[in-house]
Design an enzyme around this catalytic site. Structure first.
Site, PDB file in Angstrom:
ATOM      1  N   ARG A   1      -2.156  16.868  44.314  1.00 54.68           N
ATOM      2  CA  ARG A   1      -1.906  17.432  45.498  1.00 54.68           C
ATOM      3  C   ARG A   1      -0.291  18.544  45.173  1.00 54.68           C
ATOM      4  O   ARG A   1      -0.366  19.618  45.702  1.00 54.68           O
ATOM      5  CB  ARG A   1      -1.285  16.559  47.014  1.00 54.68           C
ATOM      6  CG  ARG A   1      -0.733  17.444  47.986  1.00 54.68           C
ATOM      7  CD  ARG A   1      -0.637  17.079  48.773  1.00 54.68           C
ATOM      8  NE  ARG A   1      -0.749  15.490  48.794  1.00 54.68           N
ATOM      9  CZ  ARG A   1       0.388  14.776  48.953  1.00 54.68           C
ATOM     10  NH1 ARG A   1       1.791  15.165  48.586  1.00 54.68           N
ATOM     11  NH2 ARG A   1       0.151  12.819  48.841  1.00 54.68           N
TER      12      ARG A   1
ATOM     13  N   TYR B   1      -1.850  40.872  62.743  1.00 58.99           N
ATOM     14  CA  TYR B   1      -2.916  39.291  62.972  1.00 58.99           C
ATOM     15  C   TYR B   1      -2.937  38.674  63.129  1.00 58.99           C
ATOM     16  O   TYR B   1      -1.532  37.970  64.222  1.00 58.99           O
ATOM     17  CB  TYR B   1      -2.894  38.849  60.781  1.00 58.99           C
ATOM     18  CG  TYR B   1      -4.326  37.932  60.820  1.00 58.99           C
ATOM     19  CD1 TYR B   1      -5.165  38.808  60.374  1.00 58.99           C
ATOM     20  CD2 TYR B   1      -4.098  36.994  60.821  1.00 58.99           C
ATOM     21  CE1 TYR B   1      -6.940  37.638  60.790  1.00 58.99           C
ATOM     22  CE2 TYR B   1      -5.790  36.164  60.302  1.00 58.99           C
ATOM     23  CZ  TYR B   1      -6.513  36.524  60.483  1.00 58.99           C
ATOM     24  OH  TYR B   1      -7.328  35.840  60.063  1.00 58.99           O
TER      25      TYR B   1
ATOM     26  N   ASP C   1       3.425  40.611  54.731  1.00 55.12           N
ATOM     27  CA  ASP C   1       2.187  40.385  54.316  1.00 55.12           C
ATOM     28  C   ASP C   1       1.455  41.201  53.827  1.00 55.12           C
ATOM     29  O   ASP C   1       0.951  42.479  54.552  1.00 55.12           O
ATOM     30  CB  ASP C   1       1.061  40.282  55.738  1.00 55.12           C
ATOM     31  CG  ASP C   1      -0.036  39.229  55.755  1.00 55.12           C
ATOM     32  OD1 ASP C   1      -1.107  39.796  54.867  1.00 55.12           O
ATOM     33  OD2 ASP C   1      -0.576  38.681  56.655  1.00 55.12           O
TER      34      ASP C   1
ATOM     35  N   LYS D   1      -9.174  38.057  50.974  1.00 56.61           N
ATOM     36  CA  LYS D   1      -9.774  39.159  50.904  1.00 56.61           C
ATOM     37  C   LYS D   1      -9.592  40.042  49.731  1.00 56.61           C
ATOM     38  O   LYS D   1     -10.291  39.682  49.173  1.00 56.61           O
ATOM     39  CB  LYS D   1      -9.022  40.376  51.739  1.00 56.61           C
ATOM     40  CG  LYS D   1      -8.179  39.335  53.413  1.00 56.61           C
ATOM     41  CD  LYS D   1      -9.833  39.182  54.191  1.00 56.61           C
ATOM     42  CE  LYS D   1      -9.330  38.191  54.967  1.00 56.61           C
ATOM     43  NZ  LYS D   1      -8.017  38.211  55.997  1.00 56.61           N
TER      44      LYS D   1
END
Ligand SMILES: *Cc1c(COP(=O)(O)O)cnc(C)c1O
Length: 393
Positions: free
Chosen positions: A45, A97, A169, A194
């Site tokens: 992690r 968004y 972003d 994306k």
């Protein structure tokens, strides 16, 4: 911009085996020689060599110091918001968004973090809304789905003068077209789902920071909250990034062909594409990016939900789906899909008309895509006249 040669050769060859492809270290832990004596990794992690390659790669690409990989774009956004404290304010772009809007309002407001939404294309809106409590300015540029462009450099200066961080972003542009950090941003976030991934085969998010200090804070949050990206998905994003520049170049070429085709089509009311001279923010888009991206939105003269629904169910190559930025062309109808939960008045005032259709232009031959849209326009006309015919009878 990082050129293709620099990018391709910044992905390391495996030092242990010479493997030219980055190995997928599918492990949970790392054996230690003595407590605290290890080869740079202790628990997966906290750090994983495959994820580490991706994190360094995105930091290089965005010209930041630190990259941090998450299990989704929203997990990346969430980590940035966790830098804030109760009582802090966020100043955010108004057509943000939807997932970020939901996170800010439904999750973080109850912890005392407030958000002001303004049209960030107009700098005076930011100057007017900023307060001593504003700790973070949140931009998306271009925005979804009307592709508004905000001036990153100018807003960076406002942020700095007011001791606020600027986060951009950069999902829609990708680092192949736009580099917010050299323009003055402190943090960049991505939905790597994306363009970076590029093949519709994963969900991933990335954060890049300008300074090592901010990077350490986000890394701490990544380890403390635990929303890491898996080794295999890290590998998929690396593989996607290897062809990012090539893909994005072609996305831009195809999108311009489509935007110009739509602009002259008699059934189209308005086209939104920053590469068109008619776009309200064309000049600023030209100044701060090297291309205009693969997303094109448009509205129909017949501005009804029904006409748009007929259109989006009539295309063959443009697949009806949420998401964007992949090799296959996609289209969606925001009013009934991504923006469905937004009240009609708010949606319309943000420019999302009933008939607005968003295209994510893929890498097919542009001629085929134009033909596909052409036959969809014809089918909508046919459906309309059939219906009128029925009404007369
Ligand atoms: C998709 C998207 C996100 C969210 O990313 P996920 O990977 O779906 O969590 C955030 N910002 C923008 C601009 C997006 O398009």
């Amino acid at each position: 911009m990082s050129n293709a040669t620099e990018l391709i050769h910044s992905i390391p060859v495996d030092p242990f085996t010479g493997s030219i492809s980055v190995p997928i270290y599918q492990t949970s832990t790392f054996v230690q020689e003595a407590p605290g004596v290890n080869k740079g990794y202790d628990y997966a992690r906290t750090g994983n060599p495959t994820r580490n390659v991706l994190e360094q790669l995105i930091a290089t690409l965005e010209k930041g110091t630190t990259g941090i990989a998450f299990g989704s774009g929203l997990a990346a956004i969430d980590a940035v918001i966790k830098l804030l404290e109760s009582g802090d304010e966020i100043l955010a772009v108004d057509d943000i968004y939807g997932g970020a809007f939901r996170l800010f309002t439904k999750v973080y407001q109850k912890f005392g973090i407030t958000v002001n939404y303004v049209d960030t294309t107009n700098l005076s809106n930011i100057v007017d809304a900023i307060t001593p409590k504003t700790k973070l300015i949140w931009l998306e540029t271009p925005t979804n789905p009307t592709l508004k462009i905000s001036d990153i450099e100018a807003i960076g200066k406002i942020a700095k003068a007011n001791n606020a961080l600027l986060c951009v972003d950069n999902t829609f542009a990708s680092p192949a077209l736009q580099l917010p950090i050299p323009l003055g941003a402190d943090i960049v976030v991505h939905s790597a789902t994306k363009y970076l991934g590029g093949h519709s085969d994963l969900i991933a998010g990335l954060v890049v920071t300008k300074t090592i200090e901010l990077g350490e804070k986000i890394k701490f949050i990544q380890n403390a909250s635990g929303a890491i990206l898996s080794p295999f998905d890290s590998w998929l994003v690396i593989r996607g990034i290897e062809t990012l520049h090539l893909r994005v170049k072609q996305h831009c070429v195809n999108a311009l062909v489509i935007a110009e085709y739509l602009e002259q089509h008699p059934d189209v009311e308005k086209v939104f594409y920053p590469g068109l001279k008619t776009h309200v923010n064309h000049d600023i888009a030209k100044k701060q990016s090297t291309g205009f991206g693969g997303i094109v939105s448009f509205t129909l003269k017949n501005d009804t939900i029904e006409a748009a629904t007929s259109f989006v169910t009539s295309t063959k190559y443009f697949k009806l789906a949420e998401s964007l930025g992949c090799i296959k062309s996609l289209l969606c109808h925001p009013a009934t899909m991504t923006h469905k939960s937004i009240p009609e008045v708010t949606r319309k005032s943000a420019g999302v008309a009933d008939s607005l259709i968003r295209l994510s232009v893929g890498l097919e031959e542009s001629d085929d895509l134009v033909k596909d849209l052409g036959q969809a326009f014809e089918r909508v006309q046919r459906l309309k006249s059939n219906k009128e015919f029925k009404c007369i009878n």
